[in-house]
Design a protein around this motif. Structure first.
Motif, mmCIF file in Angstrom:
data_model
loop_
_atom_site.group_PDB
_atom_site.id
_atom_site.type_symbol
_atom_site.label_atom_id
_atom_site.label_comp_id
_atom_site.label_asym_id
_atom_site.label_seq_id
_atom_site.Cartn_x
_atom_site.Cartn_y
_atom_site.Cartn_z
ATOM 1 N N TYR A 1 0.817 -1.216 0.000
ATOM 2 C CA TYR A 1 0.000 0.000 0.000
ATOM 3 C C TYR A 1 0.851 1.267 0.000
ATOM 4 O O TYR A 1 0.339 2.357 -0.260
ATOM 5 C CB TYR A 1 -0.949 0.014 1.191
ATOM 6 N N SER A 2 2.137 1.145 0.295
ATOM 7 C CA SER A 2 3.015 2.318 0.249
ATOM 8 C C SER A 2 3.440 2.649 -1.174
ATOM 9 O O SER A 2 3.957 3.735 -1.431
ATOM 10 C CB SER A 2 4.264 2.078 1.112
ATOM 11 N N VAL A 3 3.212 1.724 -2.111
ATOM 12 C CA VAL A 3 3.560 1.937 -3.521
ATOM 13 C C VAL A 3 2.280 2.217 -4.286
ATOM 14 O O VAL A 3 1.404 1.354 -4.391
ATOM 15 C CB VAL A 3 4.275 0.711 -4.118
ATOM 16 N N GLU A 4 2.164 3.420 -4.820
ATOM 17 C CA GLU A 4 0.917 3.837 -5.470
ATOM 18 C C GLU A 4 0.539 2.918 -6.623
ATOM 19 O O GLU A 4 -0.645 2.646 -6.851
ATOM 20 C CB GLU A 4 1.054 5.274 -5.954
ATOM 21 N N GLU A 5 1.539 2.435 -7.375
ATOM 22 C CA GLU A 5 1.249 1.592 -8.530
ATOM 23 C C GLU A 5 0.639 0.248 -8.136
ATOM 24 O O GLU A 5 -0.035 -0.390 -8.953
ATOM 25 C CB GLU A 5 2.524 1.344 -9.340
ATOM 26 N N LEU A 6 0.858 -0.202 -6.900
ATOM 27 C CA LEU A 6 0.343 -1.510 -6.471
ATOM 28 C C LEU A 6 -1.053 -1.423 -5.879
ATOM 29 O O LEU A 6 -1.726 -2.449 -5.731
ATOM 30 C CB LEU A 6 1.296 -2.132 -5.441
ATOM 31 N N ARG A 7 -1.485 -0.206 -5.533
ATOM 32 C CA ARG A 7 -2.826 -0.068 -4.967
ATOM 33 C C ARG A 7 -3.854 -0.237 -6.084
ATOM 34 O O ARG A 7 -3.838 0.486 -7.065
ATOM 35 C CB ARG A 7 -3.011 1.312 -4.329
ATOM 36 N N GLY A 8 -4.733 -1.166 -5.911
ATOM 37 C CA GLY A 8 -5.748 -1.420 -6.925
ATOM 38 C C GLY A 8 -6.623 -2.587 -6.520
ATOM 39 O O GLY A 8 -6.505 -3.142 -5.414
ATOM 40 N N ARG A 9 -7.496 -2.987 -7.419
ATOM 41 C CA ARG A 9 -8.450 -4.054 -7.105
ATOM 42 C C ARG A 9 -7.790 -5.384 -6.760
ATOM 43 O O ARG A 9 -8.255 -6.064 -5.838
ATOM 44 C CB ARG A 9 -9.410 -4.215 -8.279
ATOM 45 N N PRO A 10 -6.724 -5.797 -7.472
ATOM 46 C CA PRO A 10 -6.105 -7.086 -7.092
ATOM 47 C C PRO A 10 -5.611 -7.095 -5.654
ATOM 48 O O PRO A 10 -5.833 -8.069 -4.924
ATOM 49 C CB PRO A 10 -4.949 -7.219 -8.087
ATOM 50 N N LEU A 11 -4.937 -6.028 -5.234
ATOM 51 C CA LEU A 11 -4.437 -5.974 -3.861
ATOM 52 C C LEU A 11 -5.574 -5.896 -2.862
ATOM 53 O O LEU A 11 -5.551 -6.573 -1.815
ATOM 54 C CB LEU A 11 -3.506 -4.770 -3.690
ATOM 55 N N LEU A 12 -6.607 -5.100 -3.157
ATOM 56 C CA LEU A 12 -7.754 -4.989 -2.253
ATOM 57 C C LEU A 12 -8.475 -6.336 -2.131
ATOM 58 O O LEU A 12 -8.885 -6.734 -1.025
ATOM 59 C CB LEU A 12 -8.721 -3.916 -2.756
ATOM 60 N N ALA A 13 -8.641 -7.038 -3.256
ATOM 61 C CA ALA A 13 -9.314 -8.341 -3.222
ATOM 62 C C ALA A 13 -8.496 -9.350 -2.423
ATOM 63 O O ALA A 13 -9.045 -10.104 -1.598
ATOM 64 C CB ALA A 13 -9.544 -8.846 -4.640
ATOM 65 N N ALA A 14 -7.176 -9.365 -2.640
ATOM 66 C CA ALA A 14 -6.326 -10.292 -1.890
ATOM 67 C C ALA A 14 -6.359 -9.963 -0.399
ATOM 68 O O ALA A 14 -6.390 -10.863 0.451
ATOM 69 C CB ALA A 14 -4.900 -10.217 -2.415
ATOM 70 N N ASP A 15 -6.367 -8.678 -0.080
ATOM 71 C CA ASP A 15 -6.431 -8.258 1.319
ATOM 72 C C ASP A 15 -7.701 -8.764 1.977
ATOM 73 O O ASP A 15 -7.687 -9.285 3.109
ATOM 74 C CB ASP A 15 -6.369 -6.729 1.384
ATOM 75 N N MET A 16 -8.826 -8.647 1.268
ATOM 76 C CA MET A 16 -10.096 -9.110 1.839
ATOM 77 C C MET A 16 -10.121 -10.628 1.979
ATOM 78 O O MET A 16 -10.619 -11.164 2.996
ATOM 79 C CB MET A 16 -11.246 -8.634 0.948
ATOM 80 N N LEU A 17 -9.591 -11.355 0.991
ATOM 81 C CA LEU A 17 -9.590 -12.821 1.061
ATOM 82 C C LEU A 17 -8.756 -13.319 2.245
ATOM 83 O O LEU A 17 -9.172 -14.230 2.972
ATOM 84 C CB LEU A 17 -9.047 -13.401 -0.247
ATOM 85 N N VAL A 18 -7.580 -12.733 2.436
ATOM 86 C CA VAL A 18 -6.734 -13.152 3.554
ATOM 87 C C VAL A 18 -7.405 -12.810 4.884
ATOM 88 O O VAL A 18 -7.382 -13.611 5.824
ATOM 89 C CB VAL A 18 -5.356 -12.473 3.454
ATOM 90 N N THR A 19 -8.021 -11.630 4.959
ATOM 91 C CA THR A 19 -8.685 -11.219 6.206
ATOM 92 C C THR A 19 -9.834 -12.156 6.541
ATOM 93 O O THR A 19 -9.953 -12.626 7.679
ATOM 94 C CB THR A 19 -9.203 -9.775 6.066
ATOM 95 N N VAL A 20 -10.698 -12.417 5.556
ATOM 96 C CA VAL A 20 -11.843 -13.310 5.803
ATOM 97 C C VAL A 20 -11.358 -14.730 6.095
ATOM 98 O O VAL A 20 -11.907 -15.432 6.962
ATOM 99 C CB VAL A 20 -12.794 -13.290 4.587
ATOM 100 N N GLY A 21 -10.318 -15.178 5.411
ATOM 101 C CA GLY A 21 -9.780 -16.512 5.664
ATOM 102 C C GLY A 21 -9.285 -16.666 7.086
ATOM 103 O O GLY A 21 -9.566 -17.678 7.757
ATOM 104 N N CYS A 22 -8.525 -15.673 7.582
ATOM 105 C CA CYS A 22 -8.027 -15.734 8.960
ATOM 106 C C CYS A 22 -9.180 -15.670 9.959
ATOM 107 O O CYS A 22 -9.163 -16.347 10.998
ATOM 108 C CB CYS A 22 -7.050 -14.593 9.220
ATOM 109 N N LEU A 23 -10.185 -14.871 9.622
ATOM 110 C CA LEU A 23 -11.353 -14.767 10.514
ATOM 111 C C LEU A 23 -12.113 -16.085 10.606
ATOM 112 O O LEU A 23 -12.484 -16.529 11.701
ATOM 113 C CB LEU A 23 -12.269 -13.655 9.989
ATOM 114 N N LEU A 24 -12.315 -16.732 9.451
ATOM 115 C CA LEU A 24 -13.060 -17.991 9.435
ATOM 116 C C LEU A 24 -12.268 -19.162 10.017
ATOM 117 O O LEU A 24 -12.835 -20.243 10.251
ATOM 118 C CB LEU A 24 -13.483 -18.317 8.003
ATOM 119 N N ALA A 25 -10.978 -18.957 10.260
ATOM 120 C CA ALA A 25 -10.167 -20.007 10.885
ATOM 121 C C ALA A 25 -10.361 -20.039 12.391
ATOM 122 O O ALA A 25 -9.803 -20.924 13.072
ATOM 123 C CB ALA A 25 -8.694 -19.789 10.559
#
Length: 375
Positions: free
Chosen positions: A57-81
């Protein structure tokens, strides 16, 4: 991280790190939960993903839907564990992620505004409520505190971030407009000192001669008016170093112009010295134009208390009251821009003392210690 979003992403990074520490504290206080190995594995994934997101998130070029989607998947995955770490749900207990699951909600809000922040809060809240057995709960026992907090965080942070972005854009537009205006004024001064004065002379002489010359004068007058409207200026890099203003002023000395300068140097940044000398030149041009080519003029330069002052004096007919204001309103920039505008850009002041039949005195003062950072 640059721009107005930088502080938001740094704040989210701090929140994620603090949340991982909090999750570790919960794990230790609970004695590792029912399955310590699984607990530490989930904590390890959270810590690793925190490091990844802090960098990504500190690199402007990397901020976008792929990173946001991956962030949500990892968060929900850890929560459901959580059930595999803590065992059966116990009312009032926090999931293994603790507050860490709010990081993705904040990231979505900062990137996409309040709507995206609300959507992220909805996804995480549904996963949390499903984890707690939403179908087995009634309205009275429904744990909505965490859900409400997630929605508030996502919406408020997203709304604030969007307002900050708009404010930054408007500020940038205002800066660009101001810079463009200053550049136009600089070009106007330069054109007035050369091209516009020549066109004005052709127009005046053409009218005096008459005949075909009158038509030439009329055309010159039209071009002068058109040129005043089309003034634009490219950016100019300021000169570095210093210069002695005395040498620049002494160039104006002639049989009709007397230049008096002190024995000691009048040291100014190069850009300031040249602009000051150009303002003096504009004042002398006005003497020639309004008093005649053979009209005498005097230039006095002095330095006192950190201020360099140059005075241009003549014994011409003087300036009638309101004449300067009317000239500025008509687009004639002799005093308004070529003199006052230049000196104002240097942080100085201009004083014009005149009366009909008593000549004119133009006093220009600038700070001697001004840095060489003027345009």
């Amino acid at each position: 991280m640059t721009g107005i979003e930088g502080p938001f992403w740094r704040a989210i990074a701090v929140f994620r790190v603090a949340s991982v520490v909090y999750a570790v504290a919960l794990l230790i206080r609970a004695g590792g939960y029912a399955h310590p190995v699984a607990g530490w594995l989930v904590i390890g994934v959270m810590a690793l993903w925190t490091v990844v997101t802090v960098f990504a998130y500190s690199v402007e070029e990397l901020r976008g839907r792929p990173l946001l989607a991956a962030d949500m998947l990892v968060t929900v995955g850890c929560l459901l564990a959580t059930p595999f770490v803590q065992g059966p749900y116990q009312e009032g207990s926090l999931p293994v992620t603790g507050t860490w699951m709010g990081g993705a909600v904040l990231a979505w809000g900062v990137h996409g505004g309040r709507r995206l922040g609300a959507l992220a809060a909805l996804i995480v809240s549904l996963a949390d409520l499903w984890l707690r057995g939403l179908g087995e709960m009634d309205v009275e026992t429904l744990p909505i505190n965490g859900t409400v907090l997630l929605f508030l965080a996502g919406v408020l942070v997203g709304h604030t971030a969007r307002l900050a972005k708009k404010a930054e854009e408007r500020m940038q537009q205002a800066i660009e407009m101001e810079a463009a205006g200053r550049e136009r004024e600089r070009l106007a001064r330069g054109i007035h000192d050369s091209v516009l004065q020549v066109l004005a002379l052709v127009q005046r002489r053409g009218q005096e001669i008459g005949g075909e010359a009158a038509e030439l004068g009329r055309l010159a007058g039209e071009q002068e008016a058109a040129l005043r409207e089309l003034i634009r200026l490219r950016p100019v890099t300021p000169a570095a170093g210093t210069a002695d203003l005395r040498a620049l002023l002494q160039r104006y000395g002639s049989t009709t112009v007397t230049v008096s300068v002190p024995a000691t140097p009048l040291t100014l940044p190069v850009a300031v010295a040249w602009e000051m000398a150009a303002a003096v030149g504009a004042a002398l041009d006005n003497v020639t134009r309004h008093c005649g080519a053979q009209a005498p003029a005097w230039v006095f330069a002095e330095s006192d208390d950190g201020t360099v002052t140059v005075t241009v004096r003549d014994e011409g007919p003087g300036i009638p009251p309101g004449r300067l204001e009317q000239a500025a309103a008509d687009g004639r920039l002799g005093v308004a821009q070529s003199i006052r505008g230049r000196i104002a850009d240097l942080g100085g002041t201009v004083t014009v003392v005149s009366a009909p039949g008593r000549g004119t005195e133009v006093e220009m003062s600038v700070p001697a210690a001004r840095n060489a950072d003027v345009p």
